[in-house]
Design an enzyme around this catalytic site. Structure first.
Site, PDB file in Angstrom:
ATOM      1  N   GLU A   6       0.834  -1.212   0.000  1.00 49.48           N
ATOM      2  CA  GLU A   6       0.000   0.000   0.000  1.00 49.48           C
ATOM      3  C   GLU A   6       0.868   1.262   0.000  1.00 49.48           C
ATOM      4  O   GLU A   6       0.580   2.225  -0.716  1.00 49.48           O
ATOM      5  CB  GLU A   6      -0.952   0.005   1.198  1.00 49.48           C
ATOM      6  CG  GLU A   6      -1.950  -1.145   1.222  1.00 49.48           C
ATOM      7  CD  GLU A   6      -2.778  -1.259  -0.058  1.00 49.48           C
ATOM      8  OE1 GLU A   6      -2.967  -0.239  -0.747  1.00 49.48           O
ATOM      9  OE2 GLU A   6      -3.224  -2.375  -0.368  1.00 49.48           O
ATOM     10  N   HIS A  63       2.165   2.077  -3.423  1.00 53.03           N
ATOM     11  CA  HIS A  63       1.241   2.832  -4.286  1.00 53.03           C
ATOM     12  C   HIS A  63       1.434   4.339  -4.064  1.00 53.03           C
ATOM     13  O   HIS A  63       1.409   5.130  -5.005  1.00 53.03           O
ATOM     14  CB  HIS A  63      -0.222   2.492  -3.954  1.00 53.03           C
ATOM     15  CG  HIS A  63      -0.761   1.247  -4.598  1.00 53.03           C
ATOM     16  ND1 HIS A  63      -0.706   1.009  -5.948  1.00 53.03           N
ATOM     17  CD2 HIS A  63      -1.410   0.176  -4.053  1.00 53.03           C
ATOM     18  CE1 HIS A  63      -1.294  -0.164  -6.222  1.00 53.03           C
ATOM     19  NE2 HIS A  63      -1.720  -0.693  -5.081  1.00 53.03           N
ATOM     20  N   GLU A  96      -0.678  -2.384  -9.845  1.00 52.35           N
ATOM     21  CA  GLU A  96      -0.639  -3.481  -8.871  1.00 52.35           C
ATOM     22  C   GLU A  96       0.707  -4.194  -8.905  1.00 52.35           C
ATOM     23  O   GLU A  96       1.323  -4.437  -7.860  1.00 52.35           O
ATOM     24  CB  GLU A  96      -1.768  -4.487  -9.150  1.00 52.35           C
ATOM     25  CG  GLU A  96      -3.124  -4.015  -8.677  1.00 52.35           C
ATOM     26  CD  GLU A  96      -3.096  -3.575  -7.226  1.00 52.35           C
ATOM     27  OE1 GLU A  96      -2.566  -4.306  -6.376  1.00 52.35           O
ATOM     28  OE2 GLU A  96      -3.583  -2.477  -6.943  1.00 52.35           O
TER      29      GLU A  96
HETATM   30 ZN   LIG Z   1      -2.690  -2.463  -4.699  1.00 49.78          ZN
END
Ligand SMILES: [Zn+2]
Length: 265
Positions: A137, A140, A198
């Site tokens: 996370e 990102h 991702e």
């Molecule tokens: Zn993700």
């Protein structure tokens, strides 16, 4: 003459508009600045935390906060070593665990504010599992994926030529694109990142967790547990189709040797 002017303007914009993603070095579109995005993100985070039922499980809360701090220090160290500390300008790290056993999710706002939902804790299983999710996370955010989505949104709105608007002098549009990129209200953190984002977050997260002292081999193990859990409870960010758990596990295993160079260094 006008044509030439437009060509030069576009070239200028493209030079201005590119940023390099930390760790992977990928060039990404960047038409808005973190100085504009982070205050909106902090505001959004505060409104989520204020209305949320925060977990009273002291042990789990402490675990999320301590893993968060360790990942944060790893990120700061990585950026310092790569002469990129300025990329973290404006970050105000914060970690909260929200009591919501049905939500198998976690997210990190642009600027470093993190929310975990108690529903993901059994799949994390232990501290190393929390580090897998935290690394992903936070990656990102450090890779500015929301900013890239907002920038793509500006282009999709046909504003590449409208320099003023494209460079953030249109606060209403900037705000709208921000909500499209991170979600609003109960939808925060429920949006799908692209498959490219991702995979990139997986790869970068692996290195951050390794630097923080967690064995990167725990990442494919976490995804195996997620896979055996099925899709029922998982929000879009974690759905098996995106990318499929098995391709994710395969890619993670391939990325482990590189991450191991950072482990216990
Ligand atoms: Zn993700």
């Amino acid at each position: 003459m006008i044509k030439r002017f437009i060509v030069f303007s576009l070239l200028g914009l493209l030079v201005y508009a590119c940023a390099k993603v930390a760790v992977t070095g990928r060039q990404q579109l960047s038409l808005v600045s973190n100085a504009e995005i982070i205050p909106m993100a902090n505001q959004q985070y505060d409104s989520v935390v204020k209305t949320a039922n925060l977990s009273k499980n002291q042990q789990q809360v402490a675990m999320v906060k301590s893993v968060g701090s360790r990942i944060q220090r790893a990120v700061e160290q990585y950026m310092a070593e790569h002469n990129a500390s300025s990329e973290l300008q404006g970050f105000q790290w914060e970690y909260n665990l929200i009591e919501d056993p049905k939500t198998v999710n976690a997210w990190c706002m642009p600027g470093g504010k993190v929310a975990f939902y108690t529903g993901i804790m059994p799949i994390c299983k232990d501290e190393a599992g929390v580090a897998v999710v935290m690394g992903h996370e936070v990656a990102h955010a450090v890779a500015n994926h929301a900013r890239e989505r907002m920038s793509q949104g500006l282009v999709a709105n046909g504003l590449l030529g409208t320099l003023g608007a494209a460079l953030g002098q249109n606060p209403t549009l900037t705000k709208e694109l921000f909500f499209q990129a991170v979600g609003v209200g109960a939808q925060v953190g429920m949006l799908k990142f692209s498959r490219q984002h991702e995979s990139e977050a997986d790869k970068i997260g692996l290195i951050f967790m390794a630097m923080a002292g967690y064995d990167p081999h725990e990442a494919p193990r976490f995804w195996e547990r997620m896979q055996s859990q099925g899709d029922g409870a998982a929000p879009p960010e974690w759905l098996s189709t995106h990318p499929s758990h098995s391709s994710r596990i395969k890619d993670l295993n391939e990325a482990i040797p590189e991450a191991m160079k950072y482990y216990k260094k």
